[in-house]
Motif scaffolding. Structure first.
Motif, PDB file in Angstrom:
ATOM      1  N   MET A  83       0.790  -1.224   0.000  1.00  0.00           N
ATOM      2  CA  MET A  83       0.000   0.000   0.000  1.00  0.00           C
ATOM      3  C   MET A  83       0.828   1.284   0.000  1.00  0.00           C
ATOM      4  SD  MET A  83      -3.009   1.171  -0.395  1.00  0.00           S
ATOM      5  CE  MET A  83      -4.149  -0.172  -0.006  1.00  0.00           C
ATOM      6  N   LYS A 121       0.401   3.898  -3.072  1.00  0.00           N
ATOM      7  CA  LYS A 121      -0.006   5.283  -2.850  1.00  0.00           C
ATOM      8  C   LYS A 121       1.008   6.252  -3.448  1.00  0.00           C
ATOM      9  CE  LYS A 121      -2.772   4.695   1.356  1.00  0.00           C
ATOM     10  NZ  LYS A 121      -2.872   5.004   2.810  1.00  0.00           N
ATOM     11  N   ALA A 132      -8.873   3.235   0.403  1.00  0.00           N
ATOM     12  CA  ALA A 132      -7.783   3.746  -0.433  1.00  0.00           C
ATOM     13  C   ALA A 132      -8.251   4.612  -1.590  1.00  0.00           C
ATOM     14  CB  ALA A 132      -6.951   2.581  -0.977  1.00  0.00           C
ATOM     15  N   ASP A 152      -6.812   8.032  -2.181  1.00  0.00           N
ATOM     16  CA  ASP A 152      -5.410   8.049  -2.619  1.00  0.00           C
ATOM     17  C   ASP A 152      -5.260   7.521  -4.039  1.00  0.00           C
ATOM     18  OD1 ASP A 152      -4.016   8.970  -0.175  1.00  0.00           O
ATOM     19  OD2 ASP A 152      -4.868   7.137   0.696  1.00  0.00           O
TER      20      ASP A 152
END
Length: 244
Positions: free
Chosen positions: A111, A115, A161, A164
């Motif tokens: 992650m 990102k 998420a 992002d």
């Protein structure tokens, strides 16, 4: 993860055809090395090593090292599966360790890198491979239940998420046939079951690994940049449910 045969191999090959640099892992180091050599012989930049998906520390370390070596990470494909059939405690544990906890460890490790990539390009993607067994139950099944949990988990990742610009989706295949795969073994060892199952497929065939890979590649690409949190069933109309 899980890219040396069947669906995982087809996904890697399809992504490579789209120009992706590949990082592969699986438990069998010899098979990983063979796949990497195959890709490199075709001019594809690829790397890989043996990793036990059930070992979350080793998996997380591999993801971090790979992202560093590749100067970033744009796509995570979680394809590894224990394929433990039945309702025994052992089957539950094996499926949980690989299909759920392995996916969680991979997503957690990937992650930050995803990102960072999305902040530069506007899009990054997670693809998990599920199963239509998650949406159909005729008897207690650790495999189907765990795949159902995977869909729920990935939906939560997608919600968290989204801000992002990291997308997360599941591709759930129906029956998939390839040499050395489950249905190839059933065809050899239980021909009556194979014929019955084949007859249930409205298209009169099972999926190829490439059928699943095409769906996964679409969801991994910026062409699906507003698609996140879905469970894409790729089953040739095998299931009866309507996906509202």
């Amino acid at each position: 993860m899980g890219a040396t045969r069947g669906i995982g191999r087809a996904i890697a090959e399809t992504l490579a055809a789209e120009g992706c640099t590949l990082a592969l892992c699986a438990r069998n180091g010899e098979q990983v090395a063979e796949r990497v050599a195959d890709f490199e012989s075709q001019g594809v930049k690829a790397m890989g090593m043996a990793v036990d998906i059930a070992d979350s520390n080793a998996l997380g370390a591999w993801v971090d090292r790979t992202a560093l070596d590749m100067d970033g990470l744009d796509i995570l494909v979680s394809n590894a599966g224990a394929m433990a059939i039945g309702n025994s405690a052992d089957a539950w544990q094996r499926n949980m360790n690989v299909d759920i906890l392995g996916a969680v460890a991979a997503v957690d490790a990937a992650m930050p890198h995803l990102k960072q990539s999305a902040s530069k390009t506007g899009d990054a993607a997670i693809i998990a491979i599920g199963s239509v067994s998650a949406v159909s139950a005729t008897e207690p099944s650790s495999y189907g239940a765990v795949k159902g949990a995977l869909i729920h988990y990935i939906k939560g990742v997608a919600k968290q998420a989204a801000g992002d610009h990291v997308r997360a989706n599941v591709v759930s295949p129906g029956t998939v046939y390839f040499e050395g795969g489950v249905w190839n073994m059933v065809e050899k060892d239980m021909p009556d079951l194979f014929k019955t199952t084949m007859a249930r497929n409205p298209m009169r065939r099972m999926a190829t690994p490439e059928d699943i890979a095409n769906a996964a590649t679409f969801l991994a690409s910026p062409r699906s940049s507003f698609t996140t949190g879905i469970n894409m069933i790729v089953d040739g109309a095998l299931t009866d449910r309507a996906n509202y």
